[in-house]
Scaffold this active site. Sequence first.
Site, PDB file in Angstrom:
ATOM      1  N   SER A  14       1.338  -1.175   0.287  1.00 40.39           N
ATOM      2  CA  SER A  14      -0.047   0.100   0.010  1.00 40.39           C
ATOM      3  C   SER A  14       0.979   1.155   0.295  1.00 40.39           C
ATOM      4  CB  SER A  14      -1.129   0.344   0.928  1.00 40.39           C
ATOM      5  OG  SER A  14      -1.580   1.125   1.648  1.00 40.39           O
ATOM      6  N   SER A  16      -0.569   3.882   1.362  1.00 37.58           N
ATOM      7  CA  SER A  16      -1.590   5.077   1.787  1.00 37.58           C
ATOM      8  C   SER A  16      -0.185   5.864   2.169  1.00 37.58           C
ATOM      9  CB  SER A  16      -2.791   4.790   2.250  1.00 37.58           C
ATOM     10  OG  SER A  16      -3.651   4.073   0.837  1.00 37.58           O
ATOM     11  N   LYS A  65     -13.710  -4.024   1.654  1.00 37.07           N
ATOM     12  CA  LYS A  65     -14.896  -2.407   1.000  1.00 37.07           C
ATOM     13  C   LYS A  65     -16.132  -2.478   1.905  1.00 37.07           C
ATOM     14  CE  LYS A  65     -11.174   0.017  -1.885  1.00 37.07           C
ATOM     15  NZ  LYS A  65     -11.341   0.824  -3.162  1.00 37.07           N
ATOM     16  N   GLY A 129     -16.471  -4.659 -11.378  1.00 35.91           N
ATOM     17  CA  GLY A 129     -16.184  -4.891  -9.870  1.00 35.91           C
ATOM     18  C   GLY A 129     -16.066  -4.182  -8.707  1.00 35.91           C
ATOM     19  N   ARG A 152     -16.596  -9.167 -18.269  1.00 28.43           N
ATOM     20  CA  ARG A 152     -16.579 -10.651 -18.937  1.00 28.43           C
ATOM     21  C   ARG A 152     -18.053 -11.106 -18.668  1.00 28.43           C
ATOM     22  NH1 ARG A 152     -11.707 -13.780 -16.792  1.00 28.43           N
ATOM     23  NH2 ARG A 152     -13.260 -13.140 -14.420  1.00 28.43           N
ATOM     24  N   ALA A 155     -23.893 -10.691 -16.899  1.00 27.83           N
ATOM     25  CA  ALA A 155     -25.401 -10.482 -15.434  1.00 27.83           C
ATOM     26  C   ALA A 155     -24.488  -9.774 -14.736  1.00 27.83           C
ATOM     27  CB  ALA A 155     -25.099 -11.639 -14.757  1.00 27.83           C
TER      28      ALA A 155
HETATM   29  P1  NDP Z   1     -12.316  -6.680  -8.562  1.00 31.02           P
HETATM   30  O1  NDP Z   1     -11.672  -7.916  -8.886  1.00 31.02           O
HETATM   31  O2  NDP Z   1     -13.762  -6.102  -7.527  1.00 31.02           O
HETATM   32  O3  NDP Z   1     -13.090  -7.058 -10.242  1.00 31.02           O
HETATM   33  C1  NDP Z   1     -12.512  -6.757 -11.517  1.00 31.02           C
HETATM   34  C2  NDP Z   1     -13.160  -6.446 -13.195  1.00 31.02           C
HETATM   35  O4  NDP Z   1     -11.825  -7.523 -13.520  1.00 31.02           O
HETATM   36  C3  NDP Z   1     -14.195  -7.795 -12.900  1.00 31.02           C
HETATM   37  O5  NDP Z   1     -15.049  -6.759 -13.618  1.00 31.02           O
HETATM   38  C4  NDP Z   1     -13.689  -8.825 -13.315  1.00 31.02           C
HETATM   39  O6  NDP Z   1     -14.475  -9.303 -14.221  1.00 31.02           O
HETATM   40  C5  NDP Z   1     -12.718  -8.660 -14.212  1.00 31.02           C
HETATM   41  N1  NDP Z   1     -11.355  -9.558 -14.914  1.00 31.02           N
HETATM   42  C6  NDP Z   1     -10.660 -10.360 -13.797  1.00 31.02           C
HETATM   43  N2  NDP Z   1     -10.414 -10.492 -14.982  1.00 31.02           N
HETATM   44  C7  NDP Z   1     -10.558 -10.299 -15.858  1.00 31.02           C
HETATM   45  C8  NDP Z   1     -10.402 -11.430 -17.359  1.00 31.02           C
HETATM   46  N3  NDP Z   1      -9.284 -12.787 -17.255  1.00 31.02           N
HETATM   47  N4  NDP Z   1     -11.231 -11.182 -18.195  1.00 31.02           N
HETATM   48  C9  NDP Z   1     -11.935 -10.314 -18.226  1.00 31.02           C
HETATM   49  N5  NDP Z   1     -12.439  -9.439 -17.394  1.00 31.02           N
HETATM   50  C10 NDP Z   1     -11.753  -9.363 -16.678  1.00 31.02           C
HETATM   51  O7  NDP Z   1     -11.190  -5.423  -8.611  1.00 31.02           O
HETATM   52  P2  NDP Z   1     -11.516  -3.664  -8.472  1.00 31.02           P
HETATM   53  O8  NDP Z   1     -13.291  -3.597  -9.208  1.00 31.02           O
HETATM   54  O9  NDP Z   1     -11.359  -3.699  -6.737  1.00 31.02           O
HETATM   55  O10 NDP Z   1     -10.274  -3.571  -9.268  1.00 31.02           O
HETATM   56  C11 NDP Z   1      -9.595  -3.009 -10.883  1.00 31.02           C
HETATM   57  C12 NDP Z   1      -8.728  -2.797 -11.081  1.00 31.02           C
HETATM   58  O11 NDP Z   1      -8.972  -1.595 -10.776  1.00 31.02           O
HETATM   59  C13 NDP Z   1      -7.313  -3.086 -10.328  1.00 31.02           C
HETATM   60  O12 NDP Z   1      -6.780  -2.988 -11.543  1.00 31.02           O
HETATM   61  C14 NDP Z   1      -6.875  -2.143  -9.428  1.00 31.02           C
HETATM   62  O13 NDP Z   1      -5.435  -2.410  -9.199  1.00 31.02           O
HETATM   63  C15 NDP Z   1      -8.056  -0.494  -9.908  1.00 31.02           C
HETATM   64  N6  NDP Z   1      -8.285  -0.122  -8.623  1.00 31.02           N
HETATM   65  C16 NDP Z   1      -7.515   1.364  -8.703  1.00 31.02           C
HETATM   66  C17 NDP Z   1      -7.943   2.603  -8.020  1.00 31.02           C
HETATM   67  C18 NDP Z   1      -7.331   3.500  -7.434  1.00 31.02           C
HETATM   68  O14 NDP Z   1      -7.407   4.318  -6.980  1.00 31.02           O
HETATM   69  N7  NDP Z   1      -6.651   3.965  -8.603  1.00 31.02           N
HETATM   70  C19 NDP Z   1      -8.451   1.955  -6.542  1.00 31.02           C
HETATM   71  C20 NDP Z   1      -9.343   0.797  -7.020  1.00 31.02           C
HETATM   72  C21 NDP Z   1      -8.936  -0.077  -8.073  1.00 31.02           C
HETATM   73  P3  NDP Z   1     -15.420 -10.619 -14.201  1.00 31.02           P
HETATM   74  O15 NDP Z   1     -16.869  -9.907 -13.209  1.00 31.02           O
HETATM   75  O16 NDP Z   1     -16.102 -11.129 -15.036  1.00 31.02           O
HETATM   76  O17 NDP Z   1     -14.736 -11.431 -12.802  1.00 31.02           O
END
Ligand code: NDP
Length: 273
Positions: A14, A16, A65, A129, A152, A155
């Site tokens: 982190s 932070s 979260k 996500g 991906r 739903a």
């Molecule tokens: P989550 O695990 O909650 O969500 C992941 C997302 O990526 C989902 O939509 C998932 O789709 C998709 N995904 C994962 N693997 C694949 C794949 N192989 N093919 C297609 N889609 C895929 O993660 P977060 O939402 O927390 O984080 C997402 C990104 O945002 C990360 O890179 C994180 O580092 C970044 N982030 C940056 C922040 C910042 O302050 N800059 C703050 C928070 C996050 P599915 O629903 O189909 O699984």
Amino acid sequence: MSQYAVIGNPIAHSKSPLIHSLFAEQTAQDMSYSATQLEEDQLNAFVRVFFANGGGGLNVTLPYKEKAFDLASSCSPRAELAKAVNTLFLDNQNQICGDNTDGVGLVTDIKVNHGVQIQGRRVLIFGAGGAVRGALAALVDEHAAKITLVNRTLATAQQLQSEFEGLANIEAMPAKQAVESGCYDLLINGTSLSLSGELPAVDVALLAQDCFCYDMMYSDTETVFTSWAKKHGAKLSADGLGMLVEQAAESFAIWRGVRPDTAPVIERIRKSL
Ligand code: NDP
């Protein structure tokens, strides 16, 4: 001295603590900020003891979260919409309150740091996500012309669409349909794919003439997404380091009542990557 901390698992990576120590130095606040890794069954007790012992505030990161949202006695409207909390503090009745500053962090980075307007623009977001969920309320407040969600798992995107029904023109659709429905002014990668060097379902046809491509992930080098954007002629591209620092600044302002200048901190954190 007031105590602050970020909690999550893992937490060693982190940024932070560094960000908040730079904010505290810049604004002359007498505070400390640490990072604590917790197991899920420790979360509730840790938060309650932290505040009972006079703690000033907590940041919450992956994977807690949603759990932080559940344990807060009350939440801001934007955290209610996200059903996720990244900032905890006590109100004047000593109740634990939750807020979500991820979305305002993203919007501030896009608008203020990169000078890109969102109002009236066509926005496409890859992913549905936690990060996208947290960001959506702030994007909705910007009055984009439309927000298209491509994920991906369709739903999950449809679920987000239904939760935000009536608040904005949000539509979840398969990637192919997004390409067929025209181009976009702002493409946001909110998937975790950049972590493994992969691209979401991008297509050159998605890029409007002045398109801005934004990757929520940040890195010491180009991400695959920003590098794809550059290669295919996007006008501007950026990674999510500014979002990280801006969401921290919003938390800091909630806790301390003073807003730090983020530009020098973004520069300093970039050098630390
Ligand atoms: P989550 O695990 O909650 O969500 C992941 C997302 O990526 C989902 O939509 C998932 O789709 C998709 N995904 C994962 N693997 C694949 C794949 N192989 N093919 C297609 N889609 C895929 O993660 P977060 O939402 O927390 O984080 C997402 C990104 O945002 C990360 O890179 C994180 O580092 C970044 N982030 C940056 C922040 C910042 O302050 N800059 C703050 C928070 C996050 P599915 O629903 O189909 O699984």
